[in-house]
Design a protein around this motif. Structure first.
Motif, PDB file in Angstrom:
ATOM      1  N   ILE A  98      -2.991   5.036  -1.175  1.00 51.67           N
ATOM      2  CA  ILE A  98      -3.167   3.961  -2.154  1.00 51.67           C
ATOM      3  C   ILE A  98      -3.229   4.557  -3.567  1.00 51.67           C
ATOM      4  CG2 ILE A  98      -4.799   2.184  -2.956  1.00 51.67           C
ATOM      5  CD1 ILE A  98      -5.387   1.706   0.082  1.00 51.67           C
ATOM      6  N   LEU A  99      -3.888   5.719  -3.669  1.00 53.09           N
ATOM      7  CA  LEU A  99      -3.976   6.383  -4.976  1.00 53.09           C
ATOM      8  C   LEU A  99      -2.587   6.769  -5.486  1.00 53.09           C
ATOM      9  CD1 LEU A  99      -5.960   7.624  -7.102  1.00 53.09           C
ATOM     10  CD2 LEU A  99      -5.723   9.761  -5.857  1.00 53.09           C
ATOM     11  N   THR A 100      -1.776   7.369  -4.606  1.00 50.80           N
ATOM     12  CA  THR A 100      -0.439   7.798  -5.049  1.00 50.80           C
ATOM     13  C   THR A 100       0.448   6.578  -5.321  1.00 50.80           C
ATOM     14  OG1 THR A 100       0.284   8.047  -2.763  1.00 50.80           O
ATOM     15  CG2 THR A 100      -0.466  10.043  -3.869  1.00 50.80           C
ATOM     16  N   ALA A 101       0.234   5.500  -4.533  1.00 51.31           N
ATOM     17  CA  ALA A 101       1.033   4.293  -4.753  1.00 51.31           C
ATOM     18  C   ALA A 101       0.710   3.683  -6.132  1.00 51.31           C
ATOM     19  CB  ALA A 101       0.764   3.269  -3.652  1.00 51.31           C
ATOM     20  N   ILE A 102      -0.595   3.657  -6.467  1.00 54.32           N
ATOM     21  CA  ILE A 102      -0.994   3.109  -7.774  1.00 54.32           C
ATOM     22  C   ILE A 102      -0.477   4.023  -8.890  1.00 54.32           C
ATOM     23  CG2 ILE A 102      -2.992   2.619  -9.251  1.00 54.32           C
ATOM     24  CD1 ILE A 102      -4.455   1.681  -6.687  1.00 54.32           C
TER      25      ILE A 102
END
Lengths: 360, 436
Positions: A98-102
């Motif tokens: 989720i961090l890399t997606a954001i």
């Protein structure tokens, strides 16, 4: 003729292998000072792959029932060989994904990669981000512990604020008026069947669009290469860029291993439907900015209930954010300044509110 | 045959005919309410008793605020209900006229009977609170307080001393003097007053002792079922429990301990020596939370008060203490290693859950010491030790697992680093060649 050549011929006759290889050899990636941001998408894809693999392994033991969910996760953590590693990597991996997606979304936004003709790439990416958040929300309940139970109660309760269809959505999500075993089975179905199906479809579309339009170059770099075409640099995707991407994947994998070994994902206490809410109920970090905003809002804001206004504002903000490429149609191709301002504000708001919720 | 909807129609007509009847019923209800409320309303608006007594000095002073919140006022019991007279008149000769039924304030000796006029009248009390007991007066007469009062000792407690006079609150009101957390202070007003109690020649340290007891600690921590004075001594029928009845008093809560005590050798021994059961070892008002140090032959142990070296009881006390300490230490050892493993990130929930069983066994063993038989203590201790052995091994295994994970991580990190290095070399090799 060797066996490998035979196989290659066999594949070429049927699938046009040589054509494919020719295409791969000729695919390039632009090289400039922002090229490192190109790794984020690949890292998110890699983490999605890890989630699929570890998720399938967890499925072998997980039981999606109120009487079996917690115990099966406990069994995975204590009895299944390397179960602790698989479960911890799945849980940590979800958060890192989720961090890399954001991060990928903001990098695409600030590098203006969504500009014409890549609006649909942005849209499919946004859908993927929402799906990833859905994965996080639905997966959080599955260990069936106290924290996940009450966080799900709070989270699903927010949908009740949506005008007209809010209550229907709440009942649909929970499988009833309250969070029960029916919610658990429902979330399990969403987590392992509906969301993966949709995600696979949109990942395919997203990759197809990226492939169709190629890697976007930021406007500033584009202007520089127009002025000095000799400075334009490119890197072959395969193997040069791919090997670099592989290094990034290895680093992510090592980080996940360290997290799993030193800070395995906690199991907590088994959910008790009749217990009162434990202190410190809060959602996962990626929903924290919304949670904190709703806490700031007073019970009544003019004619609106505070929660309703919050949910409406976030709904409108998400819709506007998703449609931003359609507003950013400046003729010079550098993008409108106010849209960059919106992005800066959104990033600052997201980071600021999240930090405030944890630190204050 | 009547049409199907005729009955409906008839019901409708009946409904219309019953409308005046309903109106009449409503009017009756309104009248009844007015009839019931008007006297009390007028009493509230005009109360000459309070008008004067609120302005008088003690002992004739009555605090209007206390009266307003008292349970009697809340239930519609006014001054004249107890004292008679006419509270609607400002003329003292009228309002306090014996012709109007006025009775003077009762003397201390008269108070119990004065209150009992209502509180011992089951039929009367039923209208206010059907579940309220009405045996307080008869109990009081059997109490030390009641017996002494009958003999002319007016210093003993009467109803008003504990409950108040015009400001009586219901006992479930935390502000009430007889609310569980306030009972000890209420009794202590007299019983902790050495000067007041001097003629009775009984100790006055009960309140101080009780305030340091485990019972008081539990009570003030929120457990309203924890004992206070009236739990053991009774309230209206208060009397000190005799030597023979101490066990009965304690056993109302400590059932198993009393049963085990009855089955052991101490019961007969204590009886023959005239010692009260529980109190001999635990004391009475100042009961402390029992520890394993209570039993045994070490300094501070109670057993050595009666048992000397060489006696079987001395030997048994020593062994029982050792057994309890052994299990307690084993549990602590297991918990410590499991906590360390948990902090190292290994899931040890099931082992910690198992350890609760050992804790239960220790509790059972501590209860079983009331038999003062080593065998029955050892049965529970052995069961607990078996559990701690398993949980300690689980802790060791978990710590080994944590170490294994760290070693595995280091190995995999080294491999990852080598792979990364390899990739860097491959990239360099590829990029050192001229591009096609």
């Amino acid at each position: 003729m060797g066996a490998s050549a035979n196989l290659r011929n066999w594949l070429d006759e049927r699938f046009g292998w040589d054509e494919l290889m020719k295409f791969v050899r000729h695919k390039t990636v632009p090289i400039h000072r922002f090229s490192y941001f190109y790794f984020l998408g690949g890292m998110t894809l890699f983490l999605f792959g890890i989630q699929v693999c570890t998720g399938i392994l967890l499925l072998m033991y997980y039981r999606p029932t109120p009487n079996g969910a917690f115990e099966s996760v406990q069994y995975i953590m204590t009895r299944v060989p390397f179960g602790w590693l698989i479960r911890s990597i799945h849980s940590w991996g979800a958060n890192v994904m989720i961090l890399t997606a954001i991060a990928h979304m903001f990098s695409v936004f600030f590098l203006k990669s969504y500009r014409k003709p890549r609006e649909l790439t942005w849209l499919s990416g946004m859908v993927l981000l929402f799906l990833v958040l859905g994965f996080g929300f639905s997966g959080y309940l599955l260990p069936w512990n106290m924290l996940s139970l009450f966080a799900t109660k709070v989270g699903t309760n927010m949908t009740d604020q949506v005008p007209l269809i809010g209550h229907w959505m709440l009942v649909f999500l929970r499988g009833g008026e309250d969070v029960t075993g029916a919610t658990l089975t429902r979330f399990f179905g969403i987590h392992v069947a509906i969301l993966p199906g949709l995600a696979t479809m949109f990942i395919g579309l997203h990759l197809l669009l990226v492939q169709r339009f190629g890697m976007s170059v930021p406007p500033s770099v584009e202007a520089e290469t127009k002025a000095h075409p000799e400075k334009a640099r490119e890197l072959r995707f395969f193997p040069n860029f791919f090997l670099r991407e592989l290094m990034a994947w290895y680093v992510v994998l090592a980080a996940l291993g360290c997290l799993a070994a030193f800070k395995p994902w906690e199991l907590g206490k088994k959910a008790d439907l009749f217990a009162s809410a434990p202190a410190g109920i809060r959602p996962e970090w990626y929903f924290m900015f919304m949670f904190q905003t709703l806490r700031f809002l007073p019970a009544k804001v003019g004619p609106f209930a505070g929660d309703l206004l919050g949910v409406l504002l976030f709904g409108v903000a998400a819709a506007v954010w998703t449609c931003l490429p359609f507003f950013d149609n400046s003729k010079d191709g550098r993008g409108k300044r106010w849209i960059t301002g919106v992005g800066v504000f959104a990033l600052a708001y997201f980071v600021g509110m999240t930090l405030y919720a944890y630190l204050v | 045959m009547r049409p199907k909807n005729e009955s409906v129609r008839n019901r409708g007509l009946a409904g219309r005919e019953s409308a005046p009847r309903a109106l009449f019923s409503l009017a009756c209800l309104v009248c009844a309410v007015l009839f019931l409320f008007v006297p009390s309303l007028s009493a509230q608006t005009k109360n000459s008793c309070l008008d004067c007594h609120s302005k008088l000095d003690p002992p004739l002073h009555v605090d209007p605020a206390g009266v307003a919140q008292s349970v009697h006022t809340q239930k519609g019991i006014v001054c004249t209900t107890c004292h008679g007279g006419d509270s609607t008149s400002d003329d003292m000769d009228v309002s306090m006229s014996p012709k109007k039924g006025f009775k003077d304030a009762p003397t201390r000796a008269q108070i119990p009977a004065f209150c009992a006029k209502c509180h011992a009248n089951a039929a009367y009390m039923r209208d206010f609170n059907p579940s309220l007991r009405t045996d307080q007066y008869s109990q009081y007469l059997t109490s030390i307080h009641g017996q002494r009062l009958a003999k002319g000792d007016s210093k003993v407690a009467v109803c008003a001393d504990c409950h108040g006079v015009h400001d009586i609150l219901p006992p479930n009101d935390p502000r009430s003097s007889v609310y569980p957390t306030n009972v000890a202070q209420t009794c202590g007003k007299c019983h902790a007053n050495a000067e007041y109690m001097q003629p009775y020649k009984i100790p006055t340290d009960q309140l101080a002792l009780y305030n340091g007891s485990v019972h008081h600690a539990d009570l003030v921590s929120g457990d309203l079922s924890a004992p206070t004075c009236s739990t053991c001594h009774g309230s209206h029928g208060a009397a000190p429990p005799g030597v023979a009845s101490v066990v009965n008093v304690c056993s109302t809560c400590h059932v198993f301990q009393a049963q085990l005590f009855d089955s052991g050798p101490h019961k007969d021994a204590f009886n023959s020596m005239g010692l009260p059961g529980c109190v001999t070892c635990h004391s009475n008002h100042g009961i402390k939370h029992p520890t394993d140090a209570f039993i045994g032959v070490e300094k501070g142990a109670i057993c050595v008060k009666c048992h000397d070296v060489g006696e079987p009881g001395y030997e048994a006390a020593s062994k029982i203490h050792a057994a309890l300490v052994n299990l307690d230490t084993s549990i602590a050892r297991s918990r410590e290693i499991l906590n360390r493993a948990e902090q190292a990130g290994v899931e040890v929930g099931p082992a910690l859950l198992d350890l609760n069983q050992a804790q239960d066994d220790l509790t059972k063993a501590r209860v079983s010491i009331h038999t003062v038989e080593l065998k029955s203590v050892n049965e529970n201790v052995d069961a607990g030790l078996k559990v701690t052995e398993t949980t300690y091994k689980a802790g060791q295994k978990a710590l080994a697992e944590a170490l294994y994970r760290r070693e595995g991580l280091i190995i995999s990190l080294v491999i990852s680093l080598l792979v990364l290095l390899g990739i860097v070399l491959v990239i360099r090799k590829i990029e050192s060649k001229p591009q096609e």
